[in-house]
Design a protein around this motif. Sequence first.
Motif, PDB file in Angstrom:
ATOM      1  N   UNK A 139     -15.988  -3.736  -6.704  1.00 47.30           N
ATOM      2  CA  UNK A 139     -14.660  -3.356  -7.206  1.00 47.30           C
ATOM      3  C   UNK A 139     -14.521  -3.747  -8.683  1.00 47.30           C
ATOM      4  N   UNK A 140     -15.027  -4.925  -9.025  1.00 42.95           N
ATOM      5  CA  UNK A 140     -14.925  -5.380 -10.423  1.00 42.95           C
ATOM      6  C   UNK A 140     -15.719  -4.457 -11.350  1.00 42.95           C
ATOM      7  N   UNK A 141     -16.911  -4.054 -10.879  1.00 44.83           N
ATOM      8  CA  UNK A 141     -17.761  -3.167 -11.697  1.00 44.83           C
ATOM      9  C   UNK A 141     -17.061  -1.824 -11.936  1.00 44.83           C
ATOM     10  N   UNK A 142     -16.560  -1.261 -10.856  1.00 36.82           N
ATOM     11  CA  UNK A 142     -15.888   0.035 -10.953  1.00 36.82           C
ATOM     12  C   UNK A 142     -14.621  -0.104 -11.812  1.00 36.82           C
ATOM     13  N   UNK A 143     -14.003  -1.234 -11.674  1.00 35.95           N
ATOM     14  CA  UNK A 143     -12.776  -1.453 -12.432  1.00 35.95           C
ATOM     15  C   UNK A 143     -13.042  -1.476 -13.936  1.00 35.95           C
ATOM     16  N   UNK A 144     -14.136  -2.146 -14.323  1.00 30.15           N
ATOM     17  CA  UNK A 144     -14.484  -2.193 -15.760  1.00 30.15           C
ATOM     18  C   UNK A 144     -14.745  -0.778 -16.272  1.00 30.15           C
ATOM     19  N   UNK A 145     -15.348   0.044 -15.415  1.00 29.01           N
ATOM     20  CA  UNK A 145     -15.646   1.428 -15.786  1.00 29.01           C
ATOM     21  C   UNK A 145     -14.357   2.211 -16.058  1.00 29.01           C
ATOM     22  N   UNK A 146     -13.374   2.107 -15.176  1.00 29.71           N
ATOM     23  CA  UNK A 146     -12.168   2.932 -15.342  1.00 29.71           C
ATOM     24  C   UNK A 146     -11.173   2.349 -16.350  1.00 29.71           C
ATOM     25  N   UNK A 147     -11.233   1.041 -16.561  1.00 26.23           N
ATOM     26  CA  UNK A 147     -10.291   0.435 -17.529  1.00 26.23           C
ATOM     27  C   UNK A 147     -10.883   0.418 -18.936  1.00 26.23           C
ATOM     28  N   UNK A 148     -12.160   0.789 -19.042  1.00 30.59           N
ATOM     29  CA  UNK A 148     -12.888   0.685 -20.317  1.00 30.59           C
ATOM     30  C   UNK A 148     -12.921  -0.767 -20.806  1.00 30.59           C
ATOM     31  N   UNK A 149     -12.684  -1.712 -19.885  1.00 24.79           N
ATOM     32  CA  UNK A 149     -12.714  -3.132 -20.231  1.00 24.79           C
ATOM     33  C   UNK A 149     -11.350  -3.715 -20.572  1.00 24.79           C
ATOM     34  N   UNK A 150     -10.294  -2.908 -20.456  1.00 21.38           N
ATOM     35  CA  UNK A 150      -8.942  -3.413 -20.786  1.00 21.38           C
ATOM     36  C   UNK A 150      -8.509  -4.477 -19.774  1.00 21.38           C
ATOM     37  N   UNK A 151      -8.102  -5.643 -20.281  1.00 25.46           N
ATOM     38  CA  UNK A 151      -7.556  -6.681 -19.401  1.00 25.46           C
ATOM     39  C   UNK A 151      -6.189  -7.105 -19.934  1.00 25.46           C
ATOM     40  N   UNK A 152      -5.300  -7.525 -19.049  1.00 24.05           N
ATOM     41  CA  UNK A 152      -3.961  -7.926 -19.510  1.00 24.05           C
ATOM     42  C   UNK A 152      -4.022  -9.182 -20.377  1.00 24.05           C
ATOM     43  N   UNK A 153      -3.054  -9.306 -21.278  1.00 23.79           N
ATOM     44  CA  UNK A 153      -2.907 -10.551 -22.046  1.00 23.79           C
ATOM     45  C   UNK A 153      -2.323 -11.624 -21.140  1.00 23.79           C
ATOM     46  N   UNK A 154      -1.488 -11.187 -20.210  1.00 20.17           N
ATOM     47  CA  UNK A 154      -0.746 -12.133 -19.380  1.00 20.17           C
ATOM     48  C   UNK A 154      -0.428 -11.469 -18.040  1.00 20.17           C
ATOM     49  N   UNK A 155      -0.580 -12.226 -16.964  1.00 22.30           N
ATOM     50  CA  UNK A 155      -0.304 -11.675 -15.631  1.00 22.30           C
ATOM     51  C   UNK A 155       0.572 -12.656 -14.853  1.00 22.30           C
ATOM     52  N   UNK A 156       1.643 -12.131 -14.277  1.00 23.47           N
ATOM     53  CA  UNK A 156       2.491 -12.950 -13.410  1.00 23.47           C
ATOM     54  C   UNK A 156       2.179 -12.603 -11.963  1.00 23.47           C
ATOM     55  N   UNK A 157       1.963 -13.634 -11.157  1.00 18.20           N
ATOM     56  CA  UNK A 157       1.716 -13.425  -9.728  1.00 18.20           C
ATOM     57  C   UNK A 157       2.935 -13.951  -8.980  1.00 18.20           C
ATOM     58  N   UNK A 158       3.709 -13.033  -8.425  1.00 21.52           N
ATOM     59  CA  UNK A 158       4.916 -13.418  -7.689  1.00 21.52           C
ATOM     60  C   UNK A 158       4.509 -13.823  -6.283  1.00 21.52           C
ATOM     61  N   UNK A 159       4.809 -15.077  -5.950  1.00 20.97           N
ATOM     62  CA  UNK A 159       4.323 -15.588  -4.670  1.00 20.97           C
ATOM     63  C   UNK A 159       5.451 -16.095  -3.784  1.00 20.97           C
ATOM     64  N   UNK A 160       5.387 -15.671  -2.546  1.00 22.50           N
ATOM     65  CA  UNK A 160       6.304 -16.176  -1.513  1.00 22.50           C
ATOM     66  C   UNK A 160       5.677 -15.905  -0.152  1.00 22.50           C
ATOM     67  N   UNK A 161       6.160 -16.567   0.918  1.00 24.00           N
ATOM     68  CA  UNK A 161       5.579 -16.302   2.238  1.00 24.00           C
ATOM     69  C   UNK A 161       5.714 -14.818   2.598  1.00 24.00           C
ATOM     70  N   UNK A 162       4.673 -14.310   3.248  1.00 23.36           N
ATOM     71  CA  UNK A 162       4.602 -12.877   3.553  1.00 23.36           C
ATOM     72  C   UNK A 162       5.829 -12.390   4.329  1.00 23.36           C
ATOM     73  N   UNK A 163       6.261 -13.177   5.322  1.00 24.79           N
ATOM     74  CA  UNK A 163       7.383 -12.693   6.153  1.00 24.79           C
ATOM     75  C   UNK A 163       8.665 -12.568   5.329  1.00 24.79           C
ATOM     76  N   UNK A 164       8.808 -13.412   4.300  1.00 23.95           N
ATOM     77  CA  UNK A 164      10.004 -13.310   3.444  1.00 23.95           C
ATOM     78  C   UNK A 164       9.968 -12.039   2.591  1.00 23.95           C
ATOM     79  N   UNK A 165       8.785 -11.751   2.056  1.00 21.98           N
ATOM     80  CA  UNK A 165       8.637 -10.532   1.248  1.00 21.98           C
ATOM     81  C   UNK A 165       8.905  -9.291   2.085  1.00 21.98           C
TER      82      UNK A 165
END
Length: 241
Positions: A139-165
Amino acid sequence: MPSVATRVNTERTSKKSPNRHRGVFITFEGIEGSGKSTQCRGLAEYLKDSGFWVVETREPGGTPVAEHIRDIFLQTQTNPIDSLTPETEASLVFAARSQHVASLLLPALHQGAVVLCDRFSDSTLAYQGYGRGLNISNLQRFNRFVTQGLTPDMTFVFDLPVHQGLARRRHDLNQNRIDKEVLAFHSRVRKGFLQLAQEHPRRMTIINARRSEEAIAKQMRVLVEPILQRRFRGKQISRSQ
Ligand code: ADP
Protein backbone atom coordinates in the motif's frame (compact mmCIF):
# COMPACT_ATOMS: atom_id res chain seq x y z
CA MET A 1 -18.90 18.15 -1.00
CA PRO A 2 -16.62 20.89 0.32
CA SER A 3 -16.23 23.79 -2.05
CA VAL A 4 -13.33 23.32 -4.44
CA ALA A 5 -11.46 26.60 -4.71
CA THR A 6 -12.33 28.18 -8.02
CA ARG A 7 -9.10 30.15 -8.13
CA VAL A 8 -6.80 27.12 -8.29
CA ASN A 9 -5.02 27.06 -11.63
CA THR A 10 -5.33 23.34 -12.30
CA GLU A 11 -2.41 23.16 -14.71
CA ARG A 12 -0.32 20.09 -13.82
CA THR A 13 2.82 20.88 -11.83
CA SER A 14 4.42 17.44 -11.90
CA LYS A 15 7.93 18.75 -12.64
CA LYS A 16 8.11 20.49 -9.28
CA SER A 17 9.09 18.57 -6.16
CA PRO A 18 5.81 17.65 -4.40
CA ASN A 19 6.85 18.66 -0.90
CA ARG A 20 8.68 21.87 -1.83
CA HIS A 21 5.64 24.06 -2.21
CA ARG A 22 4.56 27.47 -0.96
CA GLY A 23 1.43 26.25 0.79
CA VAL A 24 0.54 24.24 3.89
CA PHE A 25 -0.97 20.77 3.64
CA ILE A 26 -2.97 19.60 6.67
CA THR A 27 -4.88 16.30 6.79
CA PHE A 28 -7.68 15.15 9.11
CA GLU A 29 -7.80 11.45 9.93
CA GLY A 30 -9.72 9.15 12.25
CA ILE A 31 -12.50 6.59 12.53
CA GLU A 32 -16.11 7.21 11.51
CA GLY A 33 -17.87 9.77 13.69
CA SER A 34 -14.65 11.06 15.26
CA GLY A 35 -15.61 14.60 14.27
CA LYS A 36 -12.86 15.23 11.72
CA SER A 37 -15.18 16.63 9.02
CA THR A 38 -16.74 19.01 11.55
CA GLN A 39 -13.30 20.28 12.61
CA CYS A 40 -12.01 20.48 9.03
CA ARG A 41 -14.97 22.69 8.12
CA GLY A 42 -14.61 24.79 11.26
CA LEU A 43 -10.88 25.37 10.80
CA ALA A 44 -11.42 26.25 7.12
CA GLU A 45 -13.95 28.93 8.11
CA TYR A 46 -11.67 30.29 10.82
CA LEU A 47 -8.64 30.51 8.51
CA LYS A 48 -10.66 32.09 5.69
CA ASP A 49 -11.95 34.69 8.14
CA SER A 50 -8.31 35.32 9.13
CA GLY A 51 -7.48 36.11 5.50
CA PHE A 52 -5.82 32.88 4.35
CA TRP A 53 -6.50 31.32 0.99
CA VAL A 54 -7.96 27.96 2.02
CA VAL A 55 -8.78 24.95 -0.14
CA GLU A 56 -11.06 22.54 1.72
CA THR A 57 -11.28 19.12 0.18
CA ARG A 58 -11.72 15.42 0.97
CA GLU A 59 -10.82 11.86 0.01
CA PRO A 60 -11.86 9.84 -1.72
CA GLY A 61 -13.02 12.77 -3.84
CA GLY A 62 -12.16 16.42 -4.27
CA THR A 63 -12.43 16.55 -8.08
CA PRO A 64 -15.42 15.57 -10.26
CA VAL A 65 -13.94 12.24 -11.39
CA ALA A 66 -12.68 11.40 -7.90
CA GLU A 67 -16.17 12.16 -6.51
CA HIS A 68 -17.62 9.61 -8.99
CA ILE A 69 -15.14 7.07 -7.65
CA ARG A 70 -16.18 8.02 -4.10
CA ASP A 71 -19.80 7.16 -4.94
CA ILE A 72 -18.78 3.69 -6.13
CA PHE A 73 -16.55 3.26 -3.06
CA LEU A 74 -19.24 4.18 -0.51
CA GLN A 75 -22.31 2.65 -2.17
CA THR A 76 -23.75 -0.43 -0.50
CA GLN A 77 -23.99 -3.06 -3.25
CA THR A 78 -27.01 -5.33 -3.20
CA ASN A 79 -25.68 -7.86 -5.72
CA PRO A 80 -23.04 -10.14 -4.09
CA ILE A 81 -20.98 -10.17 -7.30
CA ASP A 82 -20.39 -6.44 -6.80
CA SER A 83 -19.33 -6.74 -3.17
CA LEU A 84 -15.97 -4.93 -3.26
CA THR A 85 -12.82 -6.91 -2.58
CA PRO A 86 -10.17 -5.24 -0.40
CA GLU A 87 -7.97 -4.94 -3.51
CA THR A 88 -10.77 -3.20 -5.44
CA GLU A 89 -11.31 -0.86 -2.51
CA ALA A 90 -7.63 0.07 -2.42
CA SER A 91 -7.47 0.52 -6.20
CA LEU A 92 -10.49 2.82 -6.20
CA VAL A 93 -8.98 4.98 -3.46
CA PHE A 94 -5.65 5.14 -5.28
CA ALA A 95 -7.29 6.07 -8.60
CA ALA A 96 -9.21 8.88 -6.91
CA ARG A 97 -6.07 10.05 -5.06
CA SER A 98 -3.96 10.20 -8.19
CA GLN A 99 -6.51 12.49 -9.83
CA HIS A 100 -6.91 14.59 -6.69
CA VAL A 101 -3.16 15.05 -6.12
CA ALA A 102 -2.32 15.90 -9.74
CA SER A 103 -5.32 18.09 -10.53
CA LEU A 104 -6.05 19.87 -7.27
CA LEU A 105 -3.66 19.34 -4.35
CA LEU A 106 -0.31 19.98 -6.05
CA PRO A 107 -1.47 22.98 -8.10
CA ALA A 108 -3.09 24.55 -5.00
CA LEU A 109 -0.03 23.92 -2.81
CA HIS A 110 2.39 25.27 -5.41
CA GLN A 111 0.22 28.38 -5.65
CA GLY A 112 0.46 28.88 -1.86
CA ALA A 113 -2.90 27.67 -0.53
CA VAL A 114 -3.60 26.28 2.92
CA VAL A 115 -5.08 22.90 1.94
CA LEU A 116 -7.27 21.14 4.50
CA CYS A 117 -8.03 17.58 3.45
CA ASP A 118 -10.56 15.31 5.16
CA ARG A 119 -8.71 11.94 4.92
CA PHE A 120 -5.59 11.15 2.87
CA SER A 121 -2.91 8.44 2.66
CA ASP A 122 -3.05 7.43 6.33
CA SER A 123 -6.68 6.36 5.89
CA THR A 124 -5.63 3.87 3.22
CA LEU A 125 -3.08 2.31 5.56
CA ALA A 126 -5.56 2.25 8.46
CA TYR A 127 -8.64 1.00 6.54
CA GLN A 128 -7.29 -1.16 3.73
CA GLY A 129 -4.11 -2.15 5.63
CA TYR A 130 -4.98 -2.60 9.30
CA GLY A 131 -8.75 -2.92 8.71
CA ARG A 132 -8.86 -5.20 5.62
CA GLY A 133 -5.50 -6.88 6.14
CA LEU A 134 -3.79 -5.84 2.88
CA ASN A 135 0.01 -5.74 2.89
CA ILE A 136 1.11 -2.37 4.32
CA SER A 137 4.36 -2.17 2.31
CA ASN A 138 2.47 -2.72 -0.94
CA LEU A 139 0.00 0.00 0.00
CA GLN A 140 2.84 2.39 0.85
CA ARG A 141 4.56 1.69 -2.49
CA PHE A 142 1.39 2.24 -4.48
CA ASN A 143 0.65 5.30 -2.44
CA ARG A 144 4.00 6.91 -3.29
CA PHE A 145 3.21 6.24 -6.95
CA VAL A 146 -0.17 8.00 -6.93
CA THR A 147 0.80 10.87 -4.61
CA GLN A 148 4.05 11.51 -6.52
CA GLY A 149 5.59 11.54 -3.02
CA LEU A 150 3.33 14.27 -1.57
CA THR A 151 3.06 14.00 2.22
CA PRO A 152 1.13 16.26 4.59
CA ASP A 153 2.93 18.91 6.63
CA MET A 154 0.66 18.09 9.54
CA THR A 155 -1.90 15.38 10.30
CA PHE A 156 -4.52 15.31 13.04
CA VAL A 157 -5.75 11.91 14.18
CA PHE A 158 -9.13 12.22 15.87
CA ASP A 159 -9.38 9.46 18.41
CA LEU A 160 -12.24 8.15 20.50
CA PRO A 161 -13.70 4.72 21.36
CA VAL A 162 -15.25 3.09 18.31
CA HIS A 163 -18.72 2.71 19.84
CA GLN A 164 -18.84 6.45 20.60
CA GLY A 165 -17.92 7.38 17.03
CA LEU A 166 -20.46 4.99 15.53
CA ALA A 167 -23.16 6.24 17.93
CA ARG A 168 -22.61 9.77 16.59
CA ARG A 169 -22.89 8.55 13.00
CA ARG A 170 -26.03 6.54 13.72
CA HIS A 171 -28.05 9.78 13.70
CA ASP A 172 -27.06 10.22 10.05
CA LEU A 173 -29.70 8.69 7.80
CA ASN A 174 -27.16 8.23 4.99
CA GLN A 175 -25.18 5.37 6.51
CA ASN A 176 -22.56 4.35 3.94
CA ARG A 177 -20.90 0.99 3.26
CA ILE A 178 -18.05 1.67 5.68
CA ASP A 179 -20.32 2.91 8.49
CA LYS A 180 -22.09 -0.45 8.33
CA GLU A 181 -18.92 -2.49 8.89
CA VAL A 182 -18.67 -4.60 12.06
CA LEU A 183 -17.26 -3.19 15.29
CA ALA A 184 -14.12 -5.36 15.06
CA PHE A 185 -13.24 -3.77 11.70
CA HIS A 186 -13.52 -0.24 13.11
CA SER A 187 -11.45 -1.29 16.14
CA ARG A 188 -8.64 -2.51 13.87
CA VAL A 189 -8.79 0.79 11.96
CA ARG A 190 -8.57 2.78 15.20
CA LYS A 191 -5.57 0.73 16.31
CA GLY A 192 -4.01 1.33 12.90
CA PHE A 193 -4.31 5.10 13.21
CA LEU A 194 -2.78 5.02 16.70
CA GLN A 195 0.08 2.86 15.43
CA LEU A 196 0.73 5.25 12.52
CA ALA A 197 0.70 8.23 14.91
CA GLN A 198 3.30 6.46 17.04
CA GLU A 199 5.49 5.88 13.98
CA HIS A 200 5.24 9.50 12.78
CA PRO A 201 5.20 11.62 15.95
CA ARG A 202 6.50 14.77 14.23
CA ARG A 203 3.81 14.84 11.56
CA MET A 204 0.84 13.27 13.35
CA THR A 205 -0.93 14.57 16.47
CA ILE A 206 -3.56 12.54 18.28
CA ILE A 207 -6.59 14.65 19.18
CA ASN A 208 -8.82 13.53 22.03
CA ALA A 209 -12.10 13.55 20.11
CA ARG A 210 -14.32 12.82 23.14
CA ARG A 211 -14.30 16.51 24.08
CA SER A 212 -16.74 19.20 22.97
CA GLU A 213 -16.55 20.62 19.43
CA GLU A 214 -15.54 24.00 20.85
CA ALA A 215 -12.68 22.61 22.95
CA ILE A 216 -11.29 20.71 19.96
CA ALA A 217 -11.66 23.71 17.64
CA LYS A 218 -9.67 25.82 20.07
CA GLN A 219 -6.89 23.22 20.15
CA MET A 220 -6.83 23.06 16.32
CA ARG A 221 -6.28 26.79 16.07
CA VAL A 222 -3.38 26.64 18.55
CA LEU A 223 -1.78 23.67 16.78
CA VAL A 224 -1.81 25.19 13.28
CA GLU A 225 -0.54 28.61 14.35
CA PRO A 226 3.24 27.80 14.34
CA ILE A 227 3.30 26.26 10.86
CA LEU A 228 1.26 29.12 9.40
CA GLN A 229 3.59 31.61 11.05
CA ARG A 230 6.65 29.85 9.68
CA ARG A 231 5.29 29.49 6.15
CA PHE A 232 3.66 32.89 5.73
CA ARG A 233 5.68 35.14 8.04
CA GLY A 234 6.45 38.44 6.38
CA LYS A 235 4.46 37.48 3.30
CA GLN A 236 1.27 38.96 2.00
CA ILE A 237 -1.56 36.61 2.99
CA SER A 238 -3.75 35.72 -0.01
CA ARG A 239 -7.30 36.87 0.55
CA SER A 240 -9.81 34.04 0.24
CA GLN A 241 -12.46 34.50 -2.44
P1 ADP B 1 -16.44 12.17 10.84
O1 ADP B 1 -16.16 13.10 9.70
O2 ADP B 1 -15.22 11.91 11.65
O3 ADP B 1 -17.16 10.92 10.45
P2 ADP B 1 -18.34 14.20 11.63
O4 ADP B 1 -17.55 15.45 11.76
O5 ADP B 1 -19.15 14.00 10.37
O6 ADP B 1 -17.40 12.93 11.86
O7 ADP B 1 -19.27 14.09 12.90
C1 ADP B 1 -20.18 13.00 13.06
C2 ADP B 1 -21.35 13.47 13.93
O8 ADP B 1 -20.85 13.78 15.23
C3 ADP B 1 -22.02 14.74 13.40
O9 ADP B 1 -23.39 14.64 13.66
C4 ADP B 1 -21.39 15.84 14.23
O10 ADP B 1 -22.25 16.94 14.40
C5 ADP B 1 -21.13 15.14 15.57
N1 ADP B 1 -19.95 15.66 16.26
C6 ADP B 1 -18.82 16.15 15.72
N2 ADP B 1 -17.93 16.52 16.68
C7 ADP B 1 -18.52 16.23 17.86
C8 ADP B 1 -18.11 16.38 19.24
N3 ADP B 1 -16.92 16.87 19.57
N4 ADP B 1 -18.97 15.99 20.19
C9 ADP B 1 -20.18 15.46 19.87
N5 ADP B 1 -20.64 15.30 18.61
C10 ADP B 1 -19.81 15.68 17.60
